[in-house]
Scaffold this motif. Structure first.
Motif, mmCIF file in Angstrom:
data_model
loop_
_atom_site.group_PDB
_atom_site.id
_atom_site.type_symbol
_atom_site.label_atom_id
_atom_site.label_comp_id
_atom_site.label_asym_id
_atom_site.label_seq_id
_atom_site.Cartn_x
_atom_site.Cartn_y
_atom_site.Cartn_z
ATOM 1 N N LYS A 1 0.824 -1.202 0.000
ATOM 2 C CA LYS A 1 0.000 0.000 0.000
ATOM 3 C C LYS A 1 0.861 1.257 0.000
ATOM 4 C CE LYS A 1 -3.407 2.468 2.807
ATOM 5 N NZ LYS A 1 -4.211 2.432 4.069
ATOM 6 N N GLN B 1 1.620 4.039 -3.120
ATOM 7 C CA GLN B 1 1.453 5.473 -2.920
ATOM 8 C C GLN B 1 2.720 6.226 -3.339
ATOM 9 O OE1 GLN B 1 0.396 6.635 1.056
ATOM 10 N NE2 GLN B 1 0.412 8.816 0.589
ATOM 11 N N GLU C 1 -5.498 1.778 -2.967
ATOM 12 C CA GLU C 1 -5.685 1.297 -1.600
ATOM 13 C C GLU C 1 -5.230 2.338 -0.573
ATOM 14 O OE1 GLU C 1 -3.748 -2.448 -1.216
ATOM 15 O OE2 GLU C 1 -4.887 -3.417 -2.808
#
Length: 286
Positions: free
Chosen positions: A150, A154, A256
């Protein structure tokens, strides 16, 4: 403003000494000289550095400086520097401060007005870059990505429009998964894996993300890796579709991200204040 005249100050000096990333013959004459003349060597791993010291017949004492003890060790080293001592700091391999807590020592020295002197020498990222075949200018050194998918997605999302060739460090055990995530975020691109730099088993693997993934599914690799990725070739301005609220919802699902993280990213992409996106997403009226 702070002015440093490295060799005209009477106080102690901190030398940042790069060490070979594989081949001991890459150690410079000056680096050997500084390690011999220093009062103390601050090493990431004293056992690892001792092998280097033995090879060059260096008898300077060592103190460890690593991620688990730097909070207590840095003040101790600064105190000795203030007494006029010369300290050489080095990591296990390559340039200090890149993947070790040397940067904390540097910052502490600068606060106290202690001269910090960097010596040139081996560095894996640029060494791999110039032989990769990818454009060497401009380039962006990133280092290690976050391990959790996750957080990794990002970080990569923020690099998606980067036009410079990107330089990453990665473990051979995680590199296949990292490239797969890059393909998800970046789309197909050219990339290069370089492993075992300067050693007898030095190897470059050049190809698209898909080609490298196919290879890694069939072949296990060993040794610390440099991963070089070509920058974005998109010239046109990127248009983000939908309302701010829709963009936040889409980003939360695709990358996510939490609503807070997605709101921040949408605000950045659209170059507007976070409060505006926050209000749109939560349907808050002004």
């Amino acid at each position: 403003m702070q002015k440093q005249q490295s060799y005209k100050q009477d106080t102690g000096k901190l030398y940042l000494v790069p060490t070979p990333i594989g081949n001991l013959e890459d150690m410079t004459v000056r680096c050997v000289k500084i390690l011999k003349e220093a009062d103390l060597i601050a090493s990431e791993d004293t056992r690892n550095t001792q092998k280097l010291l033995n090879h060059f017949e260096i008898t300077t004492p060592q103190k460890s400086l690593h991620e688990h003890n730097y909070k207590e060790r840095v003040p101790q080293l600064v105190e000795q520097l203030q007494m006029g001592k010369t300290i050489a700091q080095c990591s296990d391999a390559g340039m200090p401060s890149i993947s070790d807590p040397g940067h904390e020592l540097v910052k502490a020295c600068l606060v106290e007005g202690i001269a910090v002197i960097a010596l040139p020498g081996p560095t894996a990222g640029l060494t791999a870059l110039i032989a990769s075949g990818l454009s060497p200018q401009p380039n962006l050194f990133y280092g290690f990505l976050p391990r959790k998918k996750k957080e990794q997605k990002q970080a990569l999302s923020e690099l998606a429009t980067q036009k410079a060739t990107m330089i990453f460090y990665e473990s051979p055990y995680r590199i296949a998964a990292t490239i797969e995530t890059m393909r998800e975020v970046f789309g197909e691109r050219q990339a290069v894996i370089c492993r075992e730099l300067t050693k007898i088993h030095e190897e470059y693997l050049r190809g698209t993300f898909s080609e490298l993934i196919d290879y890694l599914e069939q072949q296990l690799i060993k040794g610390e890796c440099c991963l070089l990725v070509e920058g974005s070739s998109e010239i046109q301005e990127i248009v983000y579709e939908g309302s701010y609220a829709e963009q936040v919802a889409a980003l939360m699902q695709e990358a996510e991200l939490s609503s807070k993280e997605a709101i921040k990213e949408v605000a950045k992409r659209n170059q507007v204040k976070k409060q505006l996106v926050y209000q749109a997403y939560h349907q808050i009226e002004e």
